[in-house]
Design an enzyme around this catalytic site. Structure first.
Site, short mmCIF file in Angstrom:
data_model
loop_
_atom_site.label_atom_id
_atom_site.label_comp_id
_atom_site.label_asym_id
_atom_site.label_seq_id
_atom_site.Cartn_x
_atom_site.Cartn_y
_atom_site.Cartn_z
N LYS A 22 0.80 -1.21 0.18
CA LYS A 22 -0.05 0.17 0.00
C LYS A 22 0.73 1.29 -0.07
CE LYS A 22 -1.93 1.48 4.12
NZ LYS A 22 -1.69 2.99 4.51
N ASN A 23 1.75 1.30 0.94
CA ASN A 23 2.52 2.67 1.23
C ASN A 23 3.54 2.82 -0.02
OD1 ASN A 23 0.78 3.00 3.15
ND2 ASN A 23 2.59 2.50 4.83
N ARG A 93 -5.05 10.97 4.59
CA ARG A 93 -3.91 11.67 4.59
C ARG A 93 -2.83 11.41 3.31
NH1 ARG A 93 -3.43 13.94 9.21
NH2 ARG A 93 -1.26 14.65 8.81
N CYS A 117 -5.36 13.22 13.16
CA CYS A 117 -5.54 11.67 12.89
C CYS A 117 -5.75 11.03 14.22
CB CYS A 117 -4.34 11.30 11.91
SG CYS A 117 -4.23 9.83 11.67
N ARG A 122 0.23 14.64 13.37
CA ARG A 122 0.71 14.34 11.99
C ARG A 122 0.71 15.57 10.98
NH1 ARG A 122 -1.45 8.91 9.59
NH2 ARG A 122 0.22 8.71 8.44
N PRO A 123 1.54 16.73 11.57
CA PRO A 123 1.55 18.03 10.78
C PRO A 123 2.44 17.50 9.26
CG PRO A 123 3.13 18.17 12.42
CD PRO A 123 2.23 16.61 12.60
N VAL A 124 2.13 18.67 8.56
CA VAL A 124 2.94 18.39 7.24
C VAL A 124 3.91 19.65 7.15
CG1 VAL A 124 1.41 16.96 5.77
CG2 VAL A 124 1.12 19.45 5.85
N ASP A 125 4.55 20.18 8.05
CA ASP A 125 5.33 21.48 7.98
C ASP A 125 6.77 21.03 7.12
OD1 ASP A 125 5.41 19.76 10.56
OD2 ASP A 125 7.38 20.76 10.94
N GLN A 126 7.16 19.66 7.08
CA GLN A 126 8.40 19.40 6.60
C GLN A 126 8.08 19.40 5.02
OE1 GLN A 126 11.49 19.29 8.50
NE2 GLN A 126 10.03 20.00 9.87
N ASP A 305 4.27 0.60 12.04
CA ASP A 305 3.17 -0.12 11.80
C ASP A 305 2.83 -1.50 12.04
OD1 ASP A 305 2.44 2.24 10.22
OD2 ASP A 305 3.27 1.75 8.27
N ARG A 397 -8.81 -0.60 4.21
CA ARG A 397 -7.81 0.49 3.60
C ARG A 397 -6.63 -0.13 3.23
NH1 ARG A 397 -7.86 6.03 6.88
NH2 ARG A 397 -6.51 6.25 5.23
N1 EPU Z 1 6.00 14.87 10.97
C1 EPU Z 1 5.96 15.86 11.39
N2 EPU Z 1 6.20 16.98 10.09
C2 EPU Z 1 5.93 16.75 9.01
C3 EPU Z 1 5.90 15.19 8.77
C4 EPU Z 1 5.75 14.32 9.82
O1 EPU Z 1 6.07 16.47 12.46
O2 EPU Z 1 5.90 17.46 7.99
C5 EPU Z 1 5.64 13.63 12.02
C6 EPU Z 1 4.53 12.93 12.14
O3 EPU Z 1 3.63 13.84 12.85
C7 EPU Z 1 5.22 11.63 12.77
C8 EPU Z 1 6.42 11.49 12.23
O4 EPU Z 1 6.83 12.81 11.90
O5 EPU Z 1 4.98 11.91 14.30
C9 EPU Z 1 6.72 10.51 11.11
O6 EPU Z 1 5.67 10.72 10.29
P1 EPU Z 1 5.73 10.40 8.68
O7 EPU Z 1 5.69 11.62 7.81
O8 EPU Z 1 6.97 9.27 8.48
O9 EPU Z 1 4.54 9.47 8.50
P2 EPU Z 1 3.61 9.81 7.08
O10 EPU Z 1 4.78 9.81 6.00
O11 EPU Z 1 2.57 10.38 7.07
C10 EPU Z 1 3.76 6.88 6.64
C11 EPU Z 1 3.00 5.82 6.35
C12 EPU Z 1 2.59 5.40 7.59
C13 EPU Z 1 3.66 5.04 8.41
C14 EPU Z 1 4.41 6.18 8.69
C15 EPU Z 1 5.46 5.91 9.49
C16 EPU Z 1 2.20 6.28 3.95
C17 EPU Z 1 1.15 6.55 3.09
N3 EPU Z 1 1.81 6.36 5.18
O12 EPU Z 1 3.05 7.96 7.02
O13 EPU Z 1 1.43 4.38 7.49
O14 EPU Z 1 3.07 4.72 9.76
O15 EPU Z 1 4.98 6.68 7.46
O16 EPU Z 1 6.39 4.84 8.82
O17 EPU Z 1 3.35 5.84 3.64
C18 EPU Z 1 -0.14 2.69 8.01
O18 EPU Z 1 0.16 2.36 6.70
O19 EPU Z 1 -0.88 2.29 8.57
C19 EPU Z 1 0.41 4.06 8.12
C20 EPU Z 1 -0.06 4.74 9.00
#
Ligand code: EPU
Length: 417
Positions: A22-23, A93, A117, A122-126, A305, A397
């Site tokens: 999926k990811n 997301r 969530c 889970r912010p997207v600031d980065q 996960d 999902r």
């Molecule tokens: N974070 C920030 N700022 C950002 C981005 C992330 O603070 O701009 C924080 C998040 O809040 C979290 C940490 O950084 O605490 C890591 O988050 P990451 O961005 O790596 O997660 P993601 O990319 O949103 C993906 C997977 C998730 C998996 C995580 C961690 C996808 C579509 N989703 O999420 O998968 O848990 O990486 O490995 O690739 C799942 O499949 O059940 C799932 C939740």
């Protein structure tokens, strides 16, 4: 709403195939936005999140066609509407993954800001910081991230923390930027490597995926390609944990043992015998399992996960396990439900102390996210009597035909509509 009804106590036995990841699929599908030529993706799992992503891309003007063999062809000859609306982003997301490709290809994008969530803020600031470093103008208006850039330019971006989709978004954006981009503190997850493989097949110049520095030399345009998605390591790990927890013996075909070291190590530590070949994993157990402590962290450490599924396994192992979650601040929602089945778990901050009990007893349970729901299915397979797992849509999902696959391994599980 569908439910899964499980009669527990049957050791899983037999062989099944692993589905596409999926990811890895979700970012690879969005890569189609980067070129006017068709991208053909195979080994795509049939999942609700994949359907949501295809709907989102279709809404932007991408022509989507599917064949029966898990193949999807995407042709983004024209992007008519570079917008990801709230209605879709709120259900998934990962929709935010269109941001980088859209800005790179169209010079503009409007993507609904994902809200909080079930598992964390889970912010997207980065993602935003990276695009700004590449010269994009970013504003937040009416709940949407609006991004504009005539042409992105290469930059050095040091991420404040390791983010998987953040790394993927910026890597895709950089493929069409003017000049070279260096992403430091990049995520090393195998799904990032799979996306890079697809981008390279499309003509992108990407080096270092799988390490913490990824370098992307921008090109004028990308072309069409054919790409097959990697196997799902979390689905693989989930079935292995289920087999171990039920005292079973299974073989998984089409798996990637090379990207599951941390999980296989923990299964062995629990007392399971794990054998691997280039594309298969076999697991069997001889008697009781021992509790395994673990701490989640970015790849190659133990994946967040898989945390909930190992929590279920630990509920009936002998001894006490400390399960520490370091990625998401609220990923213990399965704990209260496992307790309802008779587990002995106490949460202290971001650590759960799991004391093994002799057995779990079936009950009706439900969870609010995908992996928590998977852990409840595992618990149901272990428990005596009947367990009903509600809100199966979370499982749909991310797990392809989970009840069919488990049935093939001998589990007594059925879906009630
Ligand atoms: N974070 C920030 N700022 C950002 C981005 C992330 O603070 O701009 C924080 C998040 O809040 C979290 C940490 O950084 O605490 C890591 O988050 P990451 O961005 O790596 O997660 P993601 O990319 O949103 C993906 C997977 C998730 C998996 C995580 C961690 C996808 C579509 N989703 O999420 O998968 O848990 O990486 O490995 O690739 C799942 O499949 O059940 C799932 C939740």
């Amino acid at each position: 709403m569908d439910k899964l009804v499980i009669e527990g106590g049957v050791p899983l036995a037999g062989e099944i195939g692993v589905s596409g990841a999926k990811n890895a699929t979700l970012p690879i599908l969005t890569a189609a936005l980067l070129t006017a030529e068709p991208l053909t993706v195979s080994n795509v799992p049939h999942l609700r999140d994949v359907t949501t992503m295809l709907n989102l891309l279709a809404q932007m003007g991408v022509a989507v066609s599917m064949d029966e063999k898990l193949g999807v062809e995407l042709a983004a000859s024209r992007i008519t509407d570079p917008v990801a609306p709230y209605e879709l982003v709120k259900t998934m997301r990962a929709s935010v993954l269109v941001l980088g490709p859209l800005v790179a290809r169209c010079g503009e994008a409007r993507v609904s800001l994902p809200g909080g969530c079930a598992i964390g803020l889970r912010p997207v600031d980065q993602h935003i910081k990276g695009l700004q470093a590449m010269g994009a103008e970013v504003s937040i208006e009416h709940g949407y991230i609006s991004v504009r850039a005539k042409r992105l330019r290469g930059a050095t971006i040091c991420l404040d923390l390791v983010t998987v989709t953040g790394t993927e978004n910026l890597m895709m954006a950089a493929t069409l930027a003017a000049g070279t981009t260096r992403i430091e503190n990049a995520a090393r997850e195998p799904e990032v490597v799979d996306l890079a493989g697809c981008l390279i097949a499309m003509g992108a110049r990407v080096r270092g995926a799988g390490t913490d520095v990824i370098t992307i030399e921008g090109v004028e345009r990308l072309h069409g390609a054919r790409y097959s998605v990697m196997p799902d390591r979390i689905e693989t790990g989930t079935f292995l944990a289920a087999a171990a927890a039920t005292g079973g013996e299974i073989r998984l075909r089409g798996a990637r043992p090379d990207i599951l070291d941390s999980v296989l190590e923990k299964l062995r530590e629990a007392g399971a015998q794990v054998d691997t070949g280039p594309d298969w994993i076999a697991l069997k157990t001889n008697g009781a399992l021992s509790a395994v402590s673990l701490r989640t962290a970015p790849y190659p450490a133990f994946p967040t996960d898989m945390q909930a599924q190992f929590m279920a396994l630990n509920t009936v192992a002998s001894g006490t396990a400390l399960v520490t979650e370091t990625i998401f601040e609220n990923r213990f929602m399965h704990v209260q439900e496992l307790i309802r089945l008779g587990a002995d778990i106490e949460v202290e901050g971001n650590t759960a102390v799991v004391k093994g009990v002799r057995h779990l007893d079936g009950a009706t349970v439900m969870a609010t996210d995908l992996r928590a729901s998977a852990s409840l299915v595992l618990a149901g397979l272990i428990a005596r009597g009947t367990t009903t797992v509600e809100r199966v849509y979370h499982l749909d999902r991310g797990y392809e035909r989970i009840e069919e696959k488990l049935s093939r391994l001998g589990a007594r599980i059925r879906r009630v509509r």
